[in-house]
Design an enzyme around this catalytic site. Structure first.
Site, PDB file in Angstrom:
ATOM      1  N   TYR A 111     100.183  28.461  52.226  1.00 36.34           N
ATOM      2  CA  TYR A 111     100.054  28.591  50.774  1.00 36.34           C
ATOM      3  C   TYR A 111     100.514  27.305  50.091  1.00 36.34           C
ATOM      4  O   TYR A 111      99.787  26.719  49.282  1.00 36.34           O
ATOM      5  CB  TYR A 111     100.877  29.785  50.286  1.00 36.34           C
ATOM      6  CG  TYR A 111     101.017  29.847  48.778  1.00 36.34           C
ATOM      7  CD1 TYR A 111      99.900  29.919  47.955  1.00 36.34           C
ATOM      8  CD2 TYR A 111     102.275  29.825  48.181  1.00 36.34           C
ATOM      9  CE1 TYR A 111     100.029  29.964  46.570  1.00 36.34           C
ATOM     10  CE2 TYR A 111     102.422  29.880  46.809  1.00 36.34           C
ATOM     11  CZ  TYR A 111     101.297  29.944  46.011  1.00 36.34           C
ATOM     12  OH  TYR A 111     101.434  29.978  44.641  1.00 36.34           O
ATOM     13  N   THR A 151     102.805  25.289  42.700  1.00 37.71           N
ATOM     14  CA  THR A 151     103.890  26.155  43.120  1.00 37.71           C
ATOM     15  C   THR A 151     105.081  25.360  43.628  1.00 37.71           C
ATOM     16  O   THR A 151     104.925  24.264  44.185  1.00 37.71           O
ATOM     17  CB  THR A 151     103.412  27.096  44.241  1.00 37.71           C
ATOM     18  OG1 THR A 151     104.534  27.780  44.811  1.00 37.71           O
ATOM     19  CG2 THR A 151     102.717  26.322  45.355  1.00 37.71           C
TER      20      THR A 151
END
Length: 337
Positions: free
Chosen positions: A147, A123
């Site tokens: 995350y 990501t």
């Protein structure tokens, strides 16, 4: 690539949003595919009937061993994991378990069974809170939420493993994934999804009564967050090209951004949805969400240099139209079930 080089691929999380599109892209390109998914957020119907499917978790080493052996797996595309930034701030242990610990178990199993190629769904949030500019893969990695950190930790595991074992890998750092398969074979289907375009088309179809704008005081031209939105089918295609690159050069591992290289603000996206659908979405301003950053825009030069990947859906109106077509199909599927 010669068809004889197309090894069987295990897609983890292959019943989910991005994973199901990767399965379609692999099948369309003639690759043998198998899927493992625990269906916590995925859907069994998202996997074509002719694709071997295993309901289970990537931490189940006995199941992994069975799949690797029965299907002679030669590569893994790893999508299984948790993806909601504010949730990661509220429940970091869930993210370090799902995204890091279980990935480590999967990687260990792959090494033990001699799987030579591994593609990891990472990501852009690994870059943290960068300047508002296109990001290269060599920019500092300073995640500001669990995350992003959980993904970066897995990136580091893969880097170490590839130096120690006969397995090369490719890390693909996504920007904002959106849209749906142009033929409406799959799309974003998870209840309560937080993707902006998904939320917007749910509002257009009456499933929601407004779109919340989280933060209007960012240091951006209109005060709302800016993101690089990439069509999910282009992203899936990038995975197939990355796999070919790994097989062509087994001594080389790769880290590559996957985006279009330009950003749109939240307000610009909502204006595009209004324009494409002939509607006016109700917008409500809300405070910033924990863990969000002002802007994330890719510099995708490396993936273009290393592979022959070329996006074909690089148009915001096209993305919105595909997302809306899927949302309407999903509504009909649920009404008729």
């Amino acid at each position: 690539m010669d068809d004889s080089a197309k090894v069987p691929v295990l897609v983890t999380g292959g019943a989910g949003y991005i994973g199901s599109h990767a399965v379609l892209a692999l099948r369309d390109a003639g690759w043998p595919v198998a899927v493992i998914d625990n269906l916590s957020t995925g859907f069994r119907w998202a996997v074509p009937d002719d694709v071997p499917f295993f309901e289970g978790d990537i931490a189940d080493t006995a199941l992994l061993a069975r799949i690797f052996t029965e299907h002679n797996i030669g590569a893994i595309m790893h999508f299984a994991g948790s993806i909601v930034v504010p949730e990661s701030v509220a429940d970091p242990l869930k993210y370090y378990d799902n995204n890091t610990s279980r990935s480590r178990t999967l990687i260990q199993a792959a090494v033990e069974h001699g799987v030579p190629h591994f593609i990891f769904s990472s990501t852009a949030t690994v870059y943290g809170e960068p300047e508002i500019k296109p990001l290269t893969e060599d920019d500092p990695l300073q995640p500001v939420n669990p995350y992003g950190m959980s993904k970066l930790m897995t990136e580091r595991i893969l880097a170490d493993i590839s130096r120690a074992h006969a397995m090369n890998h490719c890390v693909l750092r996504y920007f904002n994934v959106c849209g749906a398969d142009p033929a409406a074979r799959s799309g974003q289907s998870t209840a309560g999804a937080t993707h902006l375009i998904k939320v917007a088309v749910e509002t257009v179809t009456g499933k929601r009564d407004h779109v919340a704008i989280f933060g209007c005081d960012y240091p951006t031209p209109d005060g709302t967050g800016i993101r690089d939105y990439i069509h999910v089918s282009d992203l899936a295609s990038a995975h197939v090209h990355a796999l070919s690159a790994l097989i062509d050069r087994p001594e080389r591992s790769l880290t590559m951004n996957v985006g279009y290289g330009r950003g749109f603000s939240v307000l610009e996206v909502l204006d595009a949805v209004d324009s494409a659908t002939g509607t006016t979405i109700v917008r409500k301003q809300e405070p910033r969400r924990p863990g969000d950053v002002p802007a994330l825009i890719s510099n995708p030069a490396r993936i273009h240099e290393v592979t022959d990947w070329q996006p074909v859906h690089d148009d915001l109106e096209t993305i919105v139209c595909h997302a809306l077509a899927w949302e309407r199909k999903l509504h009909d599927m649920r009404r008729n079930s």
